[in-house]
Design a protein around this motif. Structure first.
Motif, PDB file in Angstrom:
ATOM      1  N   UNK A  18      44.952  60.015  44.584  1.00 42.75           N
ATOM      2  CA  UNK A  18      43.951  59.083  45.113  1.00 42.75           C
ATOM      3  C   UNK A  18      42.711  59.888  45.498  1.00 42.75           C
ATOM      4  N   UNK A  19      41.536  59.354  45.131  1.00 42.50           N
ATOM      5  CA  UNK A  19      40.300  60.111  45.381  1.00 42.50           C
ATOM      6  C   UNK A  19      39.156  59.137  45.627  1.00 42.50           C
ATOM      7  N   UNK A  20      38.287  59.501  46.563  1.00 41.99           N
ATOM      8  CA  UNK A  20      37.113  58.693  46.861  1.00 41.99           C
ATOM      9  C   UNK A  20      35.947  59.058  45.956  1.00 41.99           C
ATOM     10  N   UNK A  21      35.305  58.061  45.395  1.00 42.69           N
ATOM     11  CA  UNK A  21      34.171  58.304  44.509  1.00 42.69           C
ATOM     12  C   UNK A  21      33.003  58.937  45.253  1.00 42.69           C
ATOM     13  N   UNK A  22      32.892  58.686  46.551  1.00 43.59           N
ATOM     14  CA  UNK A  22      31.778  59.198  47.349  1.00 43.59           C
ATOM     15  C   UNK A  22      32.131  60.482  48.096  1.00 43.59           C
ATOM     16  N   UNK A  23      33.213  61.111  47.702  1.00 41.30           N
ATOM     17  CA  UNK A  23      33.652  62.348  48.358  1.00 41.30           C
ATOM     18  C   UNK A  23      32.646  63.464  48.089  1.00 41.30           C
ATOM     19  N   UNK A  24      32.019  63.979  49.148  1.00 41.45           N
ATOM     20  CA  UNK A  24      31.056  65.071  49.028  1.00 41.45           C
ATOM     21  C   UNK A  24      31.686  66.430  49.334  1.00 41.45           C
ATOM     22  N   UNK A  25      32.903  66.430  49.854  1.00 43.11           N
ATOM     23  CA  UNK A  25      33.596  67.680  50.172  1.00 43.11           C
ATOM     24  C   UNK A  25      34.347  68.196  48.950  1.00 43.11           C
ATOM     25  N   UNK A  26      35.194  67.339  48.394  1.00 42.44           N
ATOM     26  CA  UNK A  26      35.920  67.640  47.156  1.00 42.44           C
ATOM     27  C   UNK A  26      35.529  66.552  46.152  1.00 42.44           C
ATOM     28  N   UNK A  27      34.586  66.807  45.262  1.00 39.89           N
ATOM     29  CA  UNK A  27      34.116  65.766  44.337  1.00 39.89           C
ATOM     30  C   UNK A  27      35.241  65.204  43.475  1.00 39.89           C
ATOM     31  N   UNK A  28      35.061  63.991  43.054  1.00 40.44           N
ATOM     32  CA  UNK A  28      36.103  63.291  42.310  1.00 40.44           C
ATOM     33  C   UNK A  28      36.417  63.979  40.984  1.00 40.44           C
ATOM     34  N   UNK A  29      35.505  64.774  40.456  1.00 40.73           N
ATOM     35  CA  UNK A  29      35.771  65.510  39.220  1.00 40.73           C
ATOM     36  C   UNK A  29      36.998  66.405  39.357  1.00 40.73           C
TER      37      UNK A  29
ATOM     38  N   UNK B 216      38.856  55.181  44.745  1.00 43.54           N
ATOM     39  CA  UNK B 216      38.347  54.328  45.814  1.00 43.54           C
ATOM     40  C   UNK B 216      36.821  54.455  45.794  1.00 43.54           C
ATOM     41  N   UNK B 217      36.165  53.440  45.275  1.00 43.14           N
ATOM     42  CA  UNK B 217      34.752  53.545  44.930  1.00 43.14           C
ATOM     43  C   UNK B 217      33.825  53.682  46.126  1.00 43.14           C
TER      44      UNK B 217
ATOM     45  N   UNK C 157      47.216  50.263  50.907  1.00 40.08           N
ATOM     46  CA  UNK C 157      48.505  49.690  51.272  1.00 40.08           C
ATOM     47  C   UNK C 157      49.237  49.106  50.059  1.00 40.08           C
ATOM     48  N   UNK C 158      48.508  48.360  49.256  1.00 41.59           N
ATOM     49  CA  UNK C 158      49.155  47.737  48.092  1.00 41.59           C
ATOM     50  C   UNK C 158      49.597  48.791  47.081  1.00 41.59           C
ATOM     51  N   UNK C 159      48.828  49.855  46.941  1.00 38.24           N
ATOM     52  CA  UNK C 159      49.207  50.941  46.026  1.00 38.24           C
ATOM     53  C   UNK C 159      50.474  51.630  46.514  1.00 38.24           C
ATOM     54  N   UNK C 160      50.526  51.907  47.818  1.00 39.14           N
ATOM     55  CA  UNK C 160      51.681  52.613  48.365  1.00 39.14           C
ATOM     56  C   UNK C 160      52.941  51.758  48.310  1.00 39.14           C
ATOM     57  N   UNK C 161      52.809  50.467  48.489  1.00 39.54           N
ATOM     58  CA  UNK C 161      53.985  49.595  48.420  1.00 39.54           C
ATOM     59  C   UNK C 161      54.660  49.670  47.057  1.00 39.54           C
ATOM     60  N   UNK C 162      53.862  49.912  46.024  1.00 39.17           N
ATOM     61  CA  UNK C 162      54.428  50.040  44.678  1.00 39.17           C
ATOM     62  C   UNK C 162      54.960  51.448  44.428  1.00 39.17           C
ATOM     63  N   UNK C 163      54.225  52.466  44.901  1.00 40.14           N
ATOM     64  CA  UNK C 163      54.624  53.841  44.628  1.00 40.14           C
ATOM     65  C   UNK C 163      55.770  54.303  45.531  1.00 40.14           C
ATOM     66  N   UNK C 164      55.792  53.821  46.785  1.00 39.69           N
ATOM     67  CA  UNK C 164      56.847  54.187  47.727  1.00 39.69           C
ATOM     68  C   UNK C 164      57.533  52.907  48.203  1.00 39.69           C
TER      69      UNK C 164
ATOM     70  N   UNK D  99      42.005  55.943  53.804  1.00 35.32           N
ATOM     71  CA  UNK D  99      42.928  55.224  54.679  1.00 35.32           C
ATOM     72  C   UNK D  99      42.350  53.899  55.175  1.00 35.32           C
ATOM     73  N   UNK D 100      41.024  53.755  55.143  1.00 34.47           N
ATOM     74  CA  UNK D 100      40.374  52.580  55.717  1.00 34.47           C
ATOM     75  C   UNK D 100      40.389  51.370  54.790  1.00 34.47           C
ATOM     76  N   UNK D 101      40.870  51.519  53.576  1.00 33.82           N
ATOM     77  CA  UNK D 101      40.797  50.448  52.584  1.00 33.82           C
ATOM     78  C   UNK D 101      42.174  49.820  52.378  1.00 33.82           C
ATOM     79  N   UNK D 102      42.210  48.498  52.399  1.00 30.90           N
ATOM     80  CA  UNK D 102      43.472  47.773  52.247  1.00 30.90           C
ATOM     81  C   UNK D 102      44.121  48.023  50.893  1.00 30.90           C
ATOM     82  N   UNK D 103      43.309  48.427  49.923  1.00 33.41           N
ATOM     83  CA  UNK D 103      43.831  48.738  48.600  1.00 33.41           C
ATOM     84  C   UNK D 103      44.921  49.810  48.668  1.00 33.41           C
TER      85      UNK D 103
END
Length: 348
Positions: free
Chosen positions: A288-299, A323-324, A338-345, A332-336
């Motif tokens: 999982x990666x944030x598109x706006x991540x300036x610390x560790x870019x999504x690349x 996470x765009x 939760x739904x991803x984790x329910x499927x993966x775990x 962690x702030x996005x409800x998306x």
């Protein structure tokens, strides 16, 4: 008499003009001197930083791990409730070389779990109740009680997962000094401590940022031994410490030097080369990666995904979720999530 006064007045005016001109010249000289001293100080400091980065292991580790920053300050890590974490206990797991590791165990906050979880025996027994266990490996800076990590623990607990989180040697209240190998070894000790108590529960490893490197190192070893976890979550993973340093805001004053990477970063003793290890993991992987991540870019997350699927005959067990609107700590702030984790775990 009048003529003398006129002459005196003219002489006085001339002296005032001369004095003003001298003052302006003096101010200019002082300003020029201050500017010169400022640039000399900046230049010397810049060079000292480069030399320290090249030759001082203490400086290198201090910048990579930032373990000396213990936010939030003036709180007792042995008391999770001071951080707003309820239904949790603090334990000290025996570490390497006779040391110890500060660990929190956080119980699921679902109605299926009894509210009475008080003694160490209660917490030990709870781990074997069949609900999934997530071993969380945090990144650099701060402790297991840093705010954004606590927020994630609470989300995981609300989904019905046990959470085990630790401070590596040198972090928080765990004595010692951090290293890449040491982080993975510390995580292995806590993994085994947890496995002894929760052998009937499925176990997952979650690594964030620099913690993703410790995760790939630990899980590759577990997979090689035939006892890999049920899954791995890599949140904002780094490909290597060189790549992470080139994109990190702290490197901004240096990264444009043509020799910075080859002369300084490539000589760092700690490589954190996650991208070379992730392909060896045989368990399911969620990135999982944030598109706006300036610390560790999504690349870097994308490169980790490509490396993870490169050695698999069936790449369908590797997932990549973007996470765009999220930055480095906001997923962690996005409800998306939760739904991803329910499927993966899944809980059952």
């Amino acid at each position: 008499m009048r003529q003398r006064r006129v002459v005196d007045s003219e002489d006085s005016g001339s002296q005032c003009q001369t004095s003003e001109a001298s003052n302006i010249t003096l101010v200019r000289r002082n300003s020029s001197s201050c500017v010169r001293r400022f640039f000399i100080t900046i230049t010397v400091s810049y060079c000292v930083c480069l030399v320290a980065l090249k030759y001082s292991r203490v400086v290198q580790d201090g910048i990579i791990y930032l373990h000396w920053i213990r936010s939030p300050y003036f709180r007792n890590l042995s008391n999770p409730s001071e951080y707003g974490v309820e239904r949790a206990r603090n334990v000290y797991v025996p570490g390497r070389n006779g040391s110890y590791l500060g660990v929190w165990q956080i119980a699921p906050s679902t109605s299926q779990v009894s509210d009475k979880v008080e003694s160490n025996e209660d917490f030990d027994a709870l781990l074997s109740n069949g609900m999934p266990i997530v071993l969380y490996l945090h990144g650099n800076m701060g402790t297991r009680g840093t705010y954004h990590r606590v927020d994630l623990y609470q989300i995981l607990a609300s989904l019905g997962y046990h959470v085990i989180t630790l401070d590596y040697a040198g972090f928080g209240d765990s004595p010692g000094w951090p290293t890449e190998r040491g982080m993975a070894d510390d995580a292995r000790l806590v993994w085994e401590w947890t496995k002894m108590r929760g052998d009937r529960s499925r176990m997952y490893v979650w690594g964030h940022s620099l913690g993703s490197a410790a995760t790939t190192l630990l899980v590759r070893q577990l997979c090689d031994e035939g006892q890999g976890p049920d899954g791995v979550v890599l949140e904002a993973p780094i490909t290597s410490v060189e790549d992470a340093a080139m994109s990190h805001p702290l490197s901004l004053p240096f990264r444009y030097l043509p020799f910075f990477r080859s002369l300084f970063l490539s000589s760092l003793p700690e490589k954190f080369n996650s991208v070379s290890r992730v392909g060896d993991l045989t368990c399911p992987i969620l990135i999982v990666h944030g598109l706006l991540d300036k610390i560790i870019p999504i690349e870097q997350g994308e490169e980790m995904y490509r490396a993870a699927v490169s050695k698999r005959s069936d790449p369908s067990q590797v997932y990549f979720e973007v996470f765009h609107e999220a930055g480095h700590r906001q997923i962690k702030s996005f409800s998306k999530l939760r739904s991803i984790l329910k499927q993966f775990i899944p809980r059952s």
